[in-house]
Each structure stands twice: as structure tokens, then as C-alpha cells.
Design a protein around this motif. Structure first.
Motif, PDB file in Angstrom:
ATOM      1  N   ALA A   1       0.835  -1.201   0.000  1.00  0.00           N
ATOM      2  CA  ALA A   1       0.000   0.000   0.000  1.00  0.00           C
ATOM      3  C   ALA A   1       0.873   1.255   0.000  1.00  0.00           C
ATOM      4  CB  ALA A   1      -0.917  -0.004   1.214  1.00  0.00           C
ATOM      5  N   GLU A   2       0.433   2.259  -0.727  1.00  0.00           N
ATOM      6  CA  GLU A   2       1.216   3.494  -0.814  1.00  0.00           C
ATOM      7  C   GLU A   2       1.193   4.275   0.493  1.00  0.00           C
ATOM      8  OE1 GLU A   2       0.261   5.861  -4.182  1.00  0.00           O
ATOM      9  OE2 GLU A   2       0.297   4.147  -5.550  1.00  0.00           O
ATOM     10  N   GLU A   3       0.074   4.300   1.153  1.00  0.00           N
ATOM     11  CA  GLU A   3      -0.038   5.011   2.429  1.00  0.00           C
ATOM     12  C   GLU A   3      -0.492   4.029   3.494  1.00  0.00           C
ATOM     13  OE1 GLU A   3      -2.129   8.670   2.533  1.00  0.00           O
ATOM     14  OE2 GLU A   3      -1.624   9.130   0.467  1.00  0.00           O
ATOM     15  N   LYS A   4       0.114   4.158   4.661  1.00  0.00           N
ATOM     16  CA  LYS A   4      -0.266   3.290   5.773  1.00  0.00           C
ATOM     17  C   LYS A   4      -0.879   4.154   6.864  1.00  0.00           C
ATOM     18  CE  LYS A   4       3.351   0.099   4.677  1.00  0.00           C
ATOM     19  NZ  LYS A   4       3.159  -1.268   4.629  1.00  0.00           N
ATOM     20  N   GLU A   5      -2.031   3.735   7.335  1.00  0.00           N
ATOM     21  CA  GLU A   5      -2.740   4.482   8.366  1.00  0.00           C
ATOM     22  C   GLU A   5      -2.225   4.056   9.738  1.00  0.00           C
ATOM     23  OE1 GLU A   5      -7.273   4.954  10.046  1.00  0.00           O
ATOM     24  OE2 GLU A   5      -6.937   4.176   8.050  1.00  0.00           O
ATOM     25  N   PRO A   6      -1.937   5.024  10.629  1.00  0.00           N
ATOM     26  CA  PRO A   6      -1.479   4.658  11.971  1.00  0.00           C
ATOM     27  C   PRO A   6      -2.607   3.995  12.765  1.00  0.00           C
ATOM     28  CG  PRO A   6      -1.752   7.029  11.804  1.00  0.00           C
ATOM     29  CD  PRO A   6      -1.988   6.467  10.434  1.00  0.00           C
ATOM     30  N   SER A   7      -2.222   3.240  13.770  1.00  0.00           N
ATOM     31  CA  SER A   7      -3.211   2.559  14.597  1.00  0.00           C
ATOM     32  C   SER A   7      -4.012   3.582  15.400  1.00  0.00           C
ATOM     33  CB  SER A   7      -2.513   1.595  15.549  1.00  0.00           C
ATOM     34  OG  SER A   7      -1.741   2.314  16.489  1.00  0.00           O
ATOM     35  N   ALA A   8      -5.102   3.110  15.970  1.00  0.00           N
ATOM     36  CA  ALA A   8      -5.953   3.994  16.765  1.00  0.00           C
ATOM     37  C   ALA A   8      -5.198   4.526  17.978  1.00  0.00           C
ATOM     38  CB  ALA A   8      -7.211   3.251  17.200  1.00  0.00           C
ATOM     39  N   ARG A   9      -4.385   3.680  18.594  1.00  0.00           N
ATOM     40  CA  ARG A   9      -3.608   4.128  19.757  1.00  0.00           C
ATOM     41  C   ARG A   9      -2.602   5.191  19.353  1.00  0.00           C
ATOM     42  NH1 ARG A   9      -2.329   3.462  24.823  1.00  0.00           N
ATOM     43  NH2 ARG A   9      -0.171   3.421  25.522  1.00  0.00           N
ATOM     44  N   ALA A  10      -1.947   5.006  18.214  1.00  0.00           N
ATOM     45  CA  ALA A  10      -0.980   5.999  17.747  1.00  0.00           C
ATOM     46  C   ALA A  10      -1.663   7.326  17.467  1.00  0.00           C
ATOM     47  CB  ALA A  10      -0.264   5.491  16.506  1.00  0.00           C
ATOM     48  N   ARG A  11      -2.843   7.284  16.872  1.00  0.00           N
ATOM     49  CA  ARG A  11      -3.586   8.534  16.616  1.00  0.00           C
ATOM     50  C   ARG A  11      -4.014   9.196  17.915  1.00  0.00           C
ATOM     51  NH1 ARG A  11      -6.275   5.134  12.826  1.00  0.00           N
ATOM     52  NH2 ARG A  11      -8.077   5.133  14.196  1.00  0.00           N
ATOM     53  N   MET A  12      -4.451   8.396  18.893  1.00  0.00           N
ATOM     54  CA  MET A  12      -4.871   8.942  20.184  1.00  0.00           C
ATOM     55  C   MET A  12      -3.696   9.617  20.897  1.00  0.00           C
ATOM     56  SD  MET A  12      -6.065   6.992  23.645  1.00  0.00           S
ATOM     57  CE  MET A  12      -4.423   6.383  23.804  1.00  0.00           C
ATOM     58  N   LEU A  13      -2.543   8.934  20.926  1.00  0.00           N
ATOM     59  CA  LEU A  13      -1.381   9.512  21.602  1.00  0.00           C
ATOM     60  C   LEU A  13      -0.876  10.758  20.881  1.00  0.00           C
ATOM     61  CD1 LEU A  13       0.582   6.311  22.612  1.00  0.00           C
ATOM     62  CD2 LEU A  13      -0.670   7.869  24.100  1.00  0.00           C
ATOM     63  N   ALA A  14      -0.918  10.760  19.567  1.00  0.00           N
ATOM     64  CA  ALA A  14      -0.484  11.935  18.816  1.00  0.00           C
ATOM     65  C   ALA A  14      -1.371  13.124  19.135  1.00  0.00           C
ATOM     66  CB  ALA A  14      -0.493  11.637  17.319  1.00  0.00           C
ATOM     67  N   ALA A  15      -2.669  12.908  19.229  1.00  0.00           N
ATOM     68  CA  ALA A  15      -3.591  14.006  19.552  1.00  0.00           C
ATOM     69  C   ALA A  15      -3.367  14.489  20.981  1.00  0.00           C
ATOM     70  CB  ALA A  15      -5.036  13.538  19.373  1.00  0.00           C
ATOM     71  N   ARG A  16      -3.149  13.558  21.906  1.00  0.00           N
ATOM     72  CA  ARG A  16      -2.931  13.930  23.301  1.00  0.00           C
ATOM     73  C   ARG A  16      -1.614  14.693  23.459  1.00  0.00           C
ATOM     74  NH1 ARG A  16      -2.845   9.165  27.495  1.00  0.00           N
ATOM     75  NH2 ARG A  16      -4.959   8.972  26.723  1.00  0.00           N
ATOM     76  N   TRP A  17      -0.559  14.215  22.814  1.00  0.00           N
ATOM     77  CA  TRP A  17       0.757  14.831  22.959  1.00  0.00           C
ATOM     78  C   TRP A  17       0.858  16.155  22.219  1.00  0.00           C
ATOM     79  CZ3 TRP A  17       3.970   9.794  21.999  1.00  0.00           C
ATOM     80  CH2 TRP A  17       3.853   8.991  23.126  1.00  0.00           C
ATOM     81  N   LYS A  18      -0.026  16.381  21.257  1.00  0.00           N
ATOM     82  CA  LYS A  18      -0.028  17.662  20.553  1.00  0.00           C
ATOM     83  C   LYS A  18      -0.416  18.781  21.525  1.00  0.00           C
ATOM     84  CE  LYS A  18      -1.506  19.371  16.105  1.00  0.00           C
ATOM     85  NZ  LYS A  18      -2.361  19.102  14.949  1.00  0.00           N
ATOM     86  N   GLU A  19      -1.385  18.494  22.388  1.00  0.00           N
ATOM     87  CA  GLU A  19      -1.831  19.486  23.366  1.00  0.00           C
ATOM     88  C   GLU A  19      -0.927  19.521  24.596  1.00  0.00           C
ATOM     89  OE1 GLU A  19      -5.800  18.417  24.345  1.00  0.00           O
ATOM     90  OE2 GLU A  19      -6.492  18.532  22.275  1.00  0.00           O
ATOM     91  N   ASN A  20      -0.484  18.363  25.041  1.00  0.00           N
ATOM     92  CA  ASN A  20       0.282  18.259  26.284  1.00  0.00           C
ATOM     93  C   ASN A  20       1.430  17.275  26.077  1.00  0.00           C
ATOM     94  OD1 ASN A  20       1.088  18.418  28.899  1.00  0.00           O
ATOM     95  ND2 ASN A  20      -0.559  17.154  29.725  1.00  0.00           N
ATOM     96  N   PRO A  21       2.587  17.736  25.600  1.00  0.00           N
ATOM     97  CA  PRO A  21       3.694  16.810  25.330  1.00  0.00           C
ATOM     98  C   PRO A  21       4.197  16.143  26.610  1.00  0.00           C
ATOM     99  CG  PRO A  21       4.319  19.077  24.817  1.00  0.00           C
ATOM    100  CD  PRO A  21       2.917  19.108  25.304  1.00  0.00           C
ATOM    101  N   PRO A  22       4.621  14.881  26.526  1.00  0.00           N
ATOM    102  CA  PRO A  22       5.097  14.176  27.709  1.00  0.00           C
ATOM    103  C   PRO A  22       6.457  14.705  28.160  1.00  0.00           C
ATOM    104  CG  PRO A  22       5.428  12.827  25.774  1.00  0.00           C
ATOM    105  CD  PRO A  22       4.666  14.046  25.331  1.00  0.00           C
ATOM    106  N   GLN A  23       6.702  14.602  29.455  1.00  0.00           N
ATOM    107  CA  GLN A  23       7.983  15.026  30.018  1.00  0.00           C
ATOM    108  C   GLN A  23       8.993  13.896  29.849  1.00  0.00           C
ATOM    109  OE1 GLN A  23       8.440  18.082  31.218  1.00  0.00           O
ATOM    110  NE2 GLN A  23       6.322  18.527  30.685  1.00  0.00           N
ATOM    111  N   ALA A  24      10.245  14.250  29.655  1.00  0.00           N
ATOM    112  CA  ALA A  24      11.302  13.240  29.540  1.00  0.00           C
ATOM    113  C   ALA A  24      11.497  12.559  30.883  1.00  0.00           C
ATOM    114  CB  ALA A  24      12.593  13.891  29.085  1.00  0.00           C
ATOM    115  N   GLN A  25      11.585  11.231  30.856  1.00  0.00           N
ATOM    116  CA  GLN A  25      11.786  10.462  32.074  1.00  0.00           C
ATOM    117  C   GLN A  25      12.920   9.484  31.855  1.00  0.00           C
ATOM    118  OE1 GLN A  25       8.122   8.561  33.045  1.00  0.00           O
ATOM    119  NE2 GLN A  25       7.087  10.459  33.546  1.00  0.00           N
TER     120      GLN A  25
END
Length: 85
Positions: free
Chosen positions: A19-43
Motif C-alpha cells: 500500500a502506498e499510504e499506511k494508516e497509523p493505529s488507533a492508539r498511535a492517533r490517540m497519543l499523537a492528539a494527546r501529545w499535541k496538546e500536552n507533550p510528555p515530560q522526559a523520564q
């Protein structure tokens, strides 16, 4: 006839990988949306608890190793000295 239809509908991994384009998983999309607003701190990986940390000189570990080696040498020498011929 029904078996042939099942074989034709079987998922082909080569077709999916091509396939030319691969869609990210639902978890990856959820984390990307969450981290866009509130990026995680380095641990750090497996941080050591504060109460267990003790500053120790590297010479302490060296002394312990040499002490153990010396004790083994002395014990082997004593055992060899006591062994009957």
C-alpha cells in the motif's frame, strides 16, 4: 464453490505491505492528539529511588573485588597446605 470464494477473500499480506499510504493505529492517533496538546515530560529509564542512592567511591568496589580475590587465594592455599599427600 464456497471454498473458492473464501480463498479469494483471504487477506494477502503482500498486497497490504504494498500500500502506498499506511494508516497509523488507533492508539498511535490517540497519543499523537494527546501529545499535541500536552507533550510528555522526559523520564529516565527505571529511575533509582532517592532513598536508595548512596554516593560511593569507585575505589570501594575495587577494594571489595581485590579483597574477595585475596580471600579466595588464602583459602585455596590453606586447603592445599592441609591436604594430605
Amino acid at each position: 464453490m464456497a471454498e473458492r470464494d473464501d480463498e479469494e477473500r483471504e487477506f494477502d499480506i503482500r498486497w497490504a505491505d504494498g500500500a502506498e499510504e499506511k494508516e497509523p493505529s488507533a492508539r498511535a492517533r490517540m497519543l499523537a492528539a494527546r501529545w499535541k496538546e500536552n507533550p510528555p515530560q522526559a523520564q529516565p529509564f527505571r529511575p533509582e529511588p532517592e532513598r536508595l542512592r548512596r554516593p560511593r567511591s569507585p575505589w570501594v568496589s575495587t577494594a571489595i573485588v581485590f579483597g574477595c580475590v585475596a580471600a579466595v587465594i588464602v583459602l585455596l592455599g590453606y586447603a592445599n597446605f592441609r591436604a594430605p599427600f
